[in-house]
Design an enzyme around this catalytic site. Structure first.
Site, short mmCIF file in Angstrom:
data_model
loop_
_atom_site.label_atom_id
_atom_site.label_comp_id
_atom_site.label_asym_id
_atom_site.label_seq_id
_atom_site.Cartn_x
_atom_site.Cartn_y
_atom_site.Cartn_z
N CYS A 380 0.84 -1.20 0.00
CA CYS A 380 0.00 0.00 0.00
C CYS A 380 0.88 1.26 0.00
O CYS A 380 1.48 1.57 -1.01
CB CYS A 380 -0.98 -0.05 1.16
SG CYS A 380 -2.48 0.89 0.83
N HIS A 519 -3.55 -5.23 0.48
CA HIS A 519 -2.96 -5.81 1.70
C HIS A 519 -2.99 -7.34 1.65
O HIS A 519 -3.91 -7.96 2.19
CB HIS A 519 -3.73 -5.31 2.92
CG HIS A 519 -3.50 -3.86 3.19
ND1 HIS A 519 -2.45 -3.39 3.91
CD2 HIS A 519 -4.19 -2.77 2.80
CE1 HIS A 519 -2.49 -2.08 3.98
NE2 HIS A 519 -3.54 -1.68 3.30
N GLU A 521 -1.32 -9.36 3.29
CA GLU A 521 -1.14 -9.97 4.61
C GLU A 521 -2.46 -10.38 5.25
O GLU A 521 -2.50 -11.28 6.08
CB GLU A 521 -0.37 -9.01 5.54
CG GLU A 521 -1.13 -7.78 6.02
CD GLU A 521 -1.10 -6.60 5.06
OE1 GLU A 521 -0.79 -6.82 3.87
OE2 GLU A 521 -1.39 -5.47 5.48
N1 GLN Z 1 -2.04 6.63 3.02
C1 GLN Z 1 -2.10 5.90 1.80
C2 GLN Z 1 -3.45 6.04 1.13
O1 GLN Z 1 -4.41 6.38 1.78
C3 GLN Z 1 -1.78 4.44 2.01
C4 GLN Z 1 -2.77 3.73 2.88
C5 GLN Z 1 -2.26 2.41 3.38
O2 GLN Z 1 -1.06 2.16 3.33
N2 GLN Z 1 -3.14 1.56 3.87
O3 GLN Z 1 -3.58 5.77 -0.05
#
Ligand code: GLN
Length: 547
Positions: A380, A519, A521
């Site tokens: 992310c 994600h 994970e």
């Molecule tokens: N802050 C970033 C976004 O909102 C990444 C979010 C995250 O890593 N879950 O896109």
């Protein structure tokens, strides 16, 4: 119709109630039953989505886009049953539902009270999907006696009265402190906790007692006598080296047998524990160790990246290596050369995060991994940082940034390679986000499909070109920079099905450098390690042979 198991806690918190619930779920599955696990949390936040990871640990996202408690992650890792939005509720949500109904006039002018309106709302929640499984396990957060918890305890008491006899069971988890000076395990706190529970009308059927060592017969009998349970229903929960030993350990202690006995299920179906025997074997029989640096912001509290820590362990299990994960505050790299801190690691992981603190350090970590050819997994925000690094240091876009960190800067002074998305497609529907939406409701949340580029590294890792992964973010890498970055070797190897949103990037001339917008994970399990984590650790293992 399901049988219900209510899991409560006493004496102190953090005894592993979630783990005990998850392990029991796994044991019931091993006996051929279907299960679903639920968490009822007494705090007043509507959901953990806006809670700081320092406060509450990670936010676990479900396929259907709910931001839930990290215990749902344990449930999923142990049972493989995908959690749903309807598997987690808080007091905040309960009250918000009740007040919404009151405003709509659903209560026909009645005075709204904790009993019956709040308790009815809780009972309705527990009943959702009750015909779908053999056992529904409901864990009540906090400990008995907490003010906020009372409506939940009252609701489960009523619930068990409304169901036919023998359909509900109460399992209570407590602590048996060991007093070194006298060499004794103390049962008194447990007695008090059970007394407290009984004073609100709940008599536990099973006591799970957390202790450093085994519970001697004398203490077991004493607990049975004073707490009014059968001696076989006093289950010891001893400290374990790995949480994945819990199902077998609880089985040896007789937890699943005690549960089936309490429900009067006889003869009990024989368990098949092969899955957990294999898991434990993979933990204990390893060949070597790999060191993974996790470069992030929330490094003080391990629970903030719970699923990542677990997924790395699963990756180790897939490769029969021990994974030593070390947490490094990315802020350090803003002041010091990352090489000093990162040399000697066999892989680098930059996890998700929000806000700009520490981001320049994460960009430096990505640069180090790219240049030194160290395996890198960006999740992310970790992917977004890798893209910014590529833009700045290889594609001549020295002012590349994410809109998330641009603040009030003049839009002409930077290049937003990561931008704030306002509209996208989910399945066949269009989702639109407005500026004044609630903080909790402005993210791309839950499961989305992605199409992988044939012949790419990720297509090889996944063994398919179609995947579905969970998302939780506001910002997106801008597809407009694809050509420019691909010319440098940063391949956009996974895209949303409409081709508009980059889901995965990878460096082609690097042994293992992958950034993913989602994600992975959250979907990894000890008995089914996520392919990205399994291959990341395989690459780390290779790296460990080189350095
Ligand atoms: N802050 C970033 C976004 O909102 C990444 C979010 C995250 O890593 N879950 O896109």
């Amino acid at each position: 119709m399901a049988r219900f198991i209510f899991i409560t806690g006493g004496v102190v918190s953090s005894l592993g109630k979630g783990l005990a619930s998850a392990a029991l779920g796994a044991l019931l599955q091993a006996r051929g039953y279907t299960v679903r696990l639920r968490k009822l949390d007494p705090y007043l936040n509507v959901d953990p989505g806006t809670m700081s990871p320092f406060e509450h640990g990670e936010v676990f996202v479900t396929d259907d886009g709910a931001e839930t408690d990290l215990d749902l992650g344990h449930y999923e890792r142990f049972t493989g049953v995908a959690a749903r939005a309807t598997d987690s509720i808080s007091s905040g949500r309960v009250y918000s539902n009740v007040l919404e109904k009151e405003r709509r006039g659903d209560y026909l002018g009645k005075t709204i009270q904790v009993i019956p309106h709040v308790t009815n709302e809780i009972k309705d929640f527990i009943r959702i999907g009750e015909d779908e499984v053999d056992f529904m396990l409901c864990e009540i957060g906090g400990t008995v006696g907490d003010i906020e918890g009372l409506p939940f305890f009252e609701a489960i008491r009523q619930f068990s009265q409304e169901k036919p006899r023998g359909q509900c069971l109460f399992m209570h988890l407590t602590l048996l402190p060991y007093i070194k000076a006298s060499g004794e395990l103390k049962t008194k706190p447990t007695q008090h906790s059970v007394k407290e529970l009984r004073s609100i009308g709940i008599a536990p059927d099973i006591l799970v007692c957390r202790s450093e060592g085994p519970i001697p017969v004398k203490e077991r009998e004493k607990l049975a006598l004073f707490c009014n349970v059968r001696p076989e229903a006093v289950i010891a929960a001893q400290d374990l080296k790995s949480i994945y030993e819990a199902p077998l350990a609880y089985h040896r202690e007789g937890l699943d047998q005690a549960v089936l006995d309490a429900f009067g299920i006889s003869p009990a179906p024989k368990p098949n524990l092969a899955r957990w025997e294999d898991v434990v074997d993979r933990i204990h029989n390893t060949d070597g160790e790999v060191r993974v640096a996790i470069v992030g912001k929330y490094t003080q509290l391990e629970d903030a990246y719970k699923s990542i820590a677990e997924a790395l362990t699963h990756g180790g299990m897939a490769n029969r290596v021990k994974v030593r994960a070390e947490w490094i505050d990315s802020g350090i790299f803003e002041r010091e050369d990352p090489a000093r801190h990162l040399e000697g690691f066999h892989a680098i992981l930059v996890p998700g995060g929000f806000g700009d603190r520490g981001t320049e350090g994460k960009i430096k970590a990505a640069q180090f991994a790219r240049e030194k050819k160290v395996p890198y997994l960006g999740i992310c925000l970790g992917m977004q940082m890798a893209v910014i690094e590529a833009a700045r240091n290889t594609a001549d876009l020295s002012n590349a940034i994410s809109e998330e960190f641009a603040g009030g800067a003049d839009p002409c002074s930077f290049t937003p390679v990561v931008y704030h998305l306002k509209e996208w497609v989910q399945g066949n529907a269009k989702v639109t986000r407005k500026k004044d939406d609630d903080k909790g409701g402005t993210m791309r949340l839950g499961a989305y499909d992605a199409t992988l580029v044939e012949g790419s590294k990720v297509a090889q890792v996944y063994g398919t070109t179609h995947i579905e992964e969970r998302h939780r973010h506001r910002y997106e890498v801008d597809i407009a920079f694809r050509e420019q970055l691909e010319a440098q070797g940063l391949r956009f190897s996974g895209l949303s099905p409409d081709g508009r949103l980059p889901e995965i990037v990878e460096w082609t001339d690097h042994p293992w450098f992958i950034g993913v917008q989602f994600h992975p994970e959250l979907k990894s399990k000890p008995f089914a390690p996520h392919p990205l984590f399994a291959d990341f650790i395989r690459a780390a293992k290779e790296q460990s042979r080189l350095v």
